[in-house]
Design an enzyme around this catalytic site. Structure first.
Site, PDB file in Angstrom:
ATOM      1  CE  LYS A 148       5.213   3.718   0.972  1.00 30.87           C
ATOM      2  NZ  LYS A 148       6.080   2.728   0.315  1.00 30.87           N
ATOM      3  NE  ARG A 188       9.478  -2.972  -3.576  1.00 25.83           N
ATOM      4  CZ  ARG A 188       8.590  -2.098  -3.088  1.00 25.83           C
ATOM      5  NH1 ARG A 188       8.895  -1.364  -2.031  1.00 25.83           N
ATOM      6  NH2 ARG A 188       7.404  -1.952  -3.657  1.00 25.83           N
ATOM      7  N   PRO A 210       0.838  -1.201   0.000  1.00 28.09           N
ATOM      8  CG  PRO A 210      -0.775  -1.597   1.604  1.00 28.09           C
ATOM      9  CD  PRO A 210       0.554  -2.098   1.121  1.00 28.09           C
ATOM     10  CD  GLU A 211       3.118   3.171  -4.252  1.00 26.31           C
ATOM     11  OE1 GLU A 211       3.436   4.364  -4.360  1.00 26.31           O
ATOM     12  OE2 GLU A 211       3.407   2.315  -5.104  1.00 26.31           O
TER      13      GLU A 211
END
Length: 334
Positions: free
Chosen positions: A52, A324, A2-3
């Site tokens: 976040k 990432r 989730p951003e």
């Protein structure tokens, strides 16, 4: 993962459905049993999202800090009041599809990737809950199920009011904090456009970037530099700025750094309003609806490795950057 936009939407959900109510707290999984026992019977008094992370305050100045991390999610069930701003634009929140959903006549587009569901916010999730897409939902009673709903899977924390259930699964962090600990946690985070003064946030962001030898593509993912940006927004912001992700932050022109911040201000607001990480501008009505329905039509470079750049036709590259995936166009962002 989730951003930032998802976490702000979660906070809105809590503000409408949990804040101001006494909650029963439990840890069906058992990993937060002690903390749940402290929260049980308390009243939720406030909620805030920063970067976040979400902070839910209870009476006696006790705070619950939750960081969803890669796999965490909140599942909501029962009578759910939808934030008016969110309801007007999309009605669904998070990243799941649910069965039995009844849509209003002017219902929004439903994402085939599972984003933007009312009942679950966070990592991809399927849910059994029956929810109507209206300002006041009817909850589980319509399906003939018992209240409260049965626990399914590994629920770290369940917060239950008389009509609403919120189940937390798979978070990176779930802990109780004092006001001083909350302040210290937030102080370590970079500026958040929805929390901090936008102009002051720009100055903080620019000042940090201009002294860092770290590649700008890594700085944007550093939550101590700027809050809320994840893999999707990182790739899209850099492409929109036509910025090479490998250029050291201190070598990126100041005007580009500032435009990255201003663009993040714009995109975060869109994400919170729509529930989608929409990063393409100036789309006609048909293309906009198509983009809202499918993430494949929503982004410039993210998740498009090997496909032609929408601007120049060069194949989009994907590479590993600090563990990432980084997507970028080697021509437009040379």
């Amino acid at each position: 993962m989730p951003e930032g936009h998802s976490v702000h939407r979660i906070a809105r959900q809590f503000d409408r459905n949990i804040v101001g109510r006494v909650v029963s707290a439990s840890s069906p999984q058992g990993r937060f049993a002690e903390g749940a026992s402290v929260l049980d019977g308390r009243t939720a008094t406030a909620v805030r999202a920063v970067a976040k992370q979400m902070f839910l305050e209870f009476d006696d100045e006790l705070w619950l800090r939750v960081h969803l991390g890669m796999y965490g999610a909140w599942d909501f069930a029962g009578e759910i009041m939808v934030d008016a701003t969110i309801a007007s634009s999309n009605g669904r929140m998070g990243q799941t599809n649910q069965r039995g959903t009844e849509l209003e006549p002017d219902a929004p587009i439903l994402d085939d990737a599972g984003e933007n569901s009312l009942t679950s916010i966070g990592a991809p999730r399927r849910t059994r809950v029956h929810v109507r897409m209206s300002e006041q939902t009817t909850g589980l009673a319509d399906d003939g199920e018992d209240w409260p709903p049965p626990v399914v899977g590994q629920v770290r924390l369940r917060l239950l009011t008389s009509v609403t259930a919120a189940d937390l699964r798979g978070p990176t962090a779930c802990e109780l904090q004092t006001p001083d600990e909350v302040a210290a946690t937030i102080a370590r985070l970079g500026p958040d456009p929805l929390v901090d003064d936008v102009a002051e946030g720009e100055e903080r962001f620019a000042a940090v970037v201009r002294r860092k030898p770290t590649p700008i593509g890594l700085l944007l993912m550093d939550q101590t530099v700027v809050s809320g940006i994840g893999n999707v927004y990182r790739a899209e912001l850099l492409f929109r700025a036509r910025q090479n992700p490998h250029q050291p932050g201190r070598d990126v022109p100041d005007e580009v750094v500032r435009e990255l911040w201003r663009d993040w201000v714009r995109l975060l607001a869109i994400g919170v309003e729509t529930g989608q990480m929409m990063t393409m501008d100036d789309l006609g009505p048909d293309d906009y609806r198509k983009a809202m329905a499918s993430r494949d039509d929503r982004h410039w470079v993210y998740h498009r490795a090997g496909l032609p750049c929408r601007i120049c036709g060069t194949a989009i590259v994907v590479e590993e950057a600090a563990g990432r995936k980084l997507y970028w166009c080697p021509s437009c962002q040379a």
